[in-house]
Structure formats: structure tokens, C-alpha cells
Scaffold this active site. Sequence first.
Site, PDB file in Angstrom:
ATOM      1  CG  LEU A 174      -4.352   6.767   0.461  1.00 58.87           C
ATOM      2  CD1 LEU A 174      -5.626   7.038  -0.213  1.00 58.87           C
ATOM      3  CD2 LEU A 174      -4.364   5.983   1.948  1.00 58.87           C
ATOM      4  CB  ILE A 193      -1.042  -0.170   1.069  1.00 53.37           C
ATOM      5  CG1 ILE A 193      -1.693  -1.277   1.335  1.00 53.37           C
ATOM      6  CG2 ILE A 193      -2.016   1.023   0.848  1.00 53.37           C
ATOM      7  CD1 ILE A 193      -2.565  -1.431   2.558  1.00 53.37           C
ATOM      8  N   PRO A 194       1.356   1.545  -1.230  1.00 52.55           N
ATOM      9  CG  PRO A 194       2.219   1.582  -3.577  1.00 52.55           C
ATOM     10  CD  PRO A 194       1.332   0.693  -2.328  1.00 52.55           C
ATOM     11  CG  HIS A 195       0.898   5.295   2.469  1.00 57.73           C
ATOM     12  ND1 HIS A 195       1.345   4.093   2.673  1.00 57.73           N
ATOM     13  CD2 HIS A 195       1.198   6.128   3.663  1.00 57.73           C
ATOM     14  CE1 HIS A 195       1.819   3.750   4.073  1.00 57.73           C
ATOM     15  NE2 HIS A 195       1.945   5.178   4.337  1.00 57.73           N
ATOM     16  N   GLY A 196       1.388   8.432   0.432  1.00 49.97           N
ATOM     17  CA  GLY A 196       2.170   9.618   0.770  1.00 49.97           C
ATOM     18  C   GLY A 196       0.978  10.907   0.804  1.00 49.97           C
TER      19      GLY A 196
END
Length: 153
Positions: A103, A65-68
Site C-alpha cells: 500500500l 502489508i508493506p506500506h509507505g
Amino acid sequence: MKISDLLKPNALVADLKAKDKNALLEELTDALARVEKGLDRKLVVDVLKERERLGSTGIGDGVAIPHGKLKNIDHLMLSFGRSRDGIDFDAMDGRPAHLFFLLIAPEDSVGVHLKTLARISKLLKNPQVRERLVQAADGGEIYRIIVDEENNL
């Protein structure tokens, strides 16, 4: 906030071409940019890469779930991708990831950002759901699975 409220079908990639983490971040950012006009691709990719340097967002069981967070946006943004071959994402269990939710949240969001990450994690915690997503025939089926399963949460 429901995943299906955030994920637009055009931001879904059923067969990712990426073979490594950086290419995956770029491909899912491109998917997001298809539905979020005016999105600064380079800025998003840079934010995601910086987050990955802090620690992998590969949570194991074939999921990442890569997110920033970004300044100057006012809502959560979500894209999804599937890699049948799998991509090494430095997951805690050492196995490749096949299912990816990307996300992006407004910089000042806390609660809704964390709740959405938790909702994604809960959805993908079920091994049968993960298997159905990996085996789905196309993007339409993937989207229907996400909507149906989320309604069961």
C-alpha cells in the site's frame, strides 16, 4: 474505501519470484507501476525499505502489508502478491509470509490510509480466506476471492 476499488487485476502477482524482502518490495512495486503510470520505482522502493527499517510490516499468520507514503500522489495505490514458498519478512510470529498487500498512500493522508490497512488486516484475519488465497489456481481466482470476501466484511 474498498480493497477491490484500489486493487487492479494487473497489479496482482499470483506467483512471486522474489526470495527475500528487498526483492519482494521491488517486484510488488513493479506490479504497481504496471497500473500507475509515471510512478517513480526507486522512490517507492526506498520509502518501503525505510519503513521496514522502522519495524517489519510482517504481521504474522503468513501475511505482510508493506506500506509507505509518498509526496506528489493524490490517491492510494495497492498491489498484491502471493508466494507459495513463503518469504522471511521478519514477522512477529517468526514464520514466512505468503500473502502480501503493498500500500502506497499520499503523504498527507491519515484516516483513509489507516482504514485501508485495517480493512486488509480484517480480510486476512480469517484463516479460511488466507488458505483460499494461498491455494488459488491463478490471479483471476485470487482477485475473485478478495472481491467476494470483502463483500462479506
